[in-house]
Scaffold this active site. Structure first.
Site, PDB file in Angstrom:
ATOM      1  N   SER A 213       7.939  -5.096   9.881  1.00 15.28           N
ATOM      2  CA  SER A 213       7.661  -5.474   8.498  1.00 15.28           C
ATOM      3  C   SER A 213       8.359  -4.500   7.560  1.00 15.28           C
ATOM      4  O   SER A 213       9.308  -3.823   7.967  1.00 15.28           O
ATOM      5  CB  SER A 213       6.157  -5.500   8.251  1.00 15.28           C
ATOM      6  N   ASN A 214       7.911  -4.409   6.332  1.00 15.29           N
ATOM      7  CA  ASN A 214       8.507  -3.489   5.364  1.00 15.29           C
ATOM      8  C   ASN A 214       7.405  -2.898   4.491  1.00 15.29           C
ATOM      9  O   ASN A 214       6.239  -3.218   4.660  1.00 15.29           O
ATOM     10  CB  ASN A 214       9.570  -4.214   4.543  1.00 15.29           C
ATOM     11  N   ARG A 215       7.801  -2.071   3.543  1.00 13.29           N
ATOM     12  CA  ARG A 215       6.798  -1.319   2.774  1.00 13.29           C
ATOM     13  C   ARG A 215       6.229  -2.094   1.589  1.00 13.29           C
ATOM     14  O   ARG A 215       5.481  -1.552   0.783  1.00 13.29           O
ATOM     15  CB  ARG A 215       7.419  -0.022   2.254  1.00 13.29           C
TER      16      ARG A 215
END
Ligand SMILES: Cc1cc2nc3c(=O)[nH]c(=O)nc-3n(C[C@H](O)[C@H](O)[C@H](O)COP(=O)(O)O)c2cc1C
Length: 407
Positions: A213-215
């Protein structure tokens, strides 16, 4: 300005076990600037005394119109005409039945019948009473007559068992009332518009317990959804996060992966007027998602994940675009304007919100953002560092000014 400020609010209290909770609601309304008057049924006065409400509101409580002392006023008409917003809380099955049938046999029900103000009904009763076909028929009648009815909460009832019929908590009631009242404001800039917002970082499964995923926190997209609703839109929020409270009045569609997000966007796009793609969609996903948790190999060697590109949602939507106004986001860590300008053109966007996520206070996770707004054939406009709510307002106002709402 707060929508409750200086508003004349009449609270009708009927005889339910949750009558005491009306006190908390009235306090909150008064804190927000409302002037509150109370009308009670005789049975409500069995639960909480009129003196309590009179002391809290510093206004006389209307209980019995036949013992009124001031000959200049007919009690129920004076109160009905003064009222700008009428709230029935808690609304008993009995009160609901009376209002649905136009019965006016005491001061409270006569005032309800006599007022032309918008009316909000907050039912609370035993779950079997609530499910009773007669009660449901009466509630449907109220909605058909243009009253606004809040669905009760499900949970532990005074009877000692769980069911649907509880009075929602005062905060939930206030948020619902505020949303409903806002939507009645004339000439809201996004009235009758379908706004579709995506938010959060997508999750691409590696195995049943791991993902890429990402932030992205989703806060920017949630802020856009909230402000779009406040501006009068019918808002659908496609969310890849479940960490944030859903803004009141917004329809939520939960997704996890980029592919799920694409399916949800495709389904809603044809009936959308304004799309705001604030989700951080993964560019890559594992070629294969393992059915079982991947175990460490016995020799503790490296593990190689092979990734493949996910669908480019905005690119796929571009040919389907008819009258939709499409807003994209570009989070960059370098060459912000060059990359953003390319994205604006390639994806046929009407507005691109670019942010340099390498700067402190900008982009992912925080409550603030600073963005540059790019539109075709116009000079980029850079905002100050603002709260995400203010940035959302700037984006939506720019979209409206740029023709997002078709005549
Ligand atoms: C202890 C007690 C609790 C009650 N709680 C509720 C309630 O939560 N909801 C409801 O619809 N009726 C409730 N009732 C029944 C109502 O008080 C009754 O139907 C009454 O006629 C309602 O009168 P009103 O609508 O004029 O206030 C309760 C009655 C008692 C004795």
């Amino acid at each position: 300005m707060d929508i409750w400020n200086k508003r004349h609010v009449t609270v009708v209290i009927s005889g339910g076990i949750a009558s005491y909770k009306a006190l908390l609601l009235i306090r909150q309304l008064m804190k927000r600037g409302a002037t509150v008057r109370v009308a009670m049924t005789a049975h409500a006065a069995e639960f909480v005394t009129p003196l309590t409400f009179q002391t809290l509101t510093q206004q006389p409580v209307v209980l019995d119109e036949f013992t009124a002392t001031d000959p200049k006023y007919v009690v129920h008409v004076a109160l009905a005409d003064w009222t700008e917003t009428m709230i029935m809380v808690p609304a008993t099955a009995n009160l609901i039945a009376k209002v649905a049938n136009g019965i006016a046999d005491d001061a409270a029900t006569t005032t309800i019948l006599a007022t032309t103000a918008p009316k909000f009904v907050i039912p609370a009763m035993n779950s079997h009473m609530y499910a009773n076909p007669a009660a449901q028929r009466n509630l449907n009648q109220l909605v058909a007559d243009g009253l606004h009815v809040l669905t009760p909460a499900t949970g532990m009832l005074a009877e000692g068992y769980s069911g649907k019929g509880r009075l929602p908590e005062p905060d939930v009631i206030i948020d619902w009332l505020t949303d409903q009242l806002t939507q009645l404001t004339p000439n809201l800039p996004l009235a009758h518009q379908h706004v579709l917002v995506t938010a959060g970082g997508t999750r691409e499964a590696i195995d049943p317990v791991r993902y890429i995923s990402n932030r992205s926190s989703g806060k920017m997209g949630y802020a856009v959804a909230q402000v779009a609703r406040e501006m009068g839109a019918d808002v659908t929020l496609i969310s890849a996060t479940d960490q944030l409270p859903v803004p009141v009045g917004v329809h939520l569609v939960k997704v996890a992966s980029a592919a799920e997000l694409l399916t949800a966007v495709n389904a809603a796009f044809p009936t959308t007027n304004l799309l705001v793609m604030a989700a951080a969609v993964s560019d890559y996903r594992p070629v294969q998602s393992a059915d079982q948790k991947i175990k460490k190999p016995a020799d503790h060697g490296d593990l190689t994940l092979q990734l493949t590109e996910t669908p480019d949602i905005l690119k796929q939507l571009a040919p389907q675009k008819t009258s939709q106004y499409v807003v994209g986001f570009a989070a960059e860590t370098q060459h912000l304007l060059t990359n953003a300008q390319r994205k604006l053109t390639q994806k046929r966007l009407d507005l691109l919100v670019a942010n340099d996520v390498s700067k402190p206070g900008v982009g992912f996770n925080g409550d603030t953002n600073q963005v540059t707004l790019l539109r075709p054939n116009q000079e980029p406009v850079k905002t100050a560092l603002l709260s995400k709510i203010e940035i959302a307002r700037t984006i939506l106002t720019t979209a409206v000014a740029g023709g997002a709402v078709k005549a």
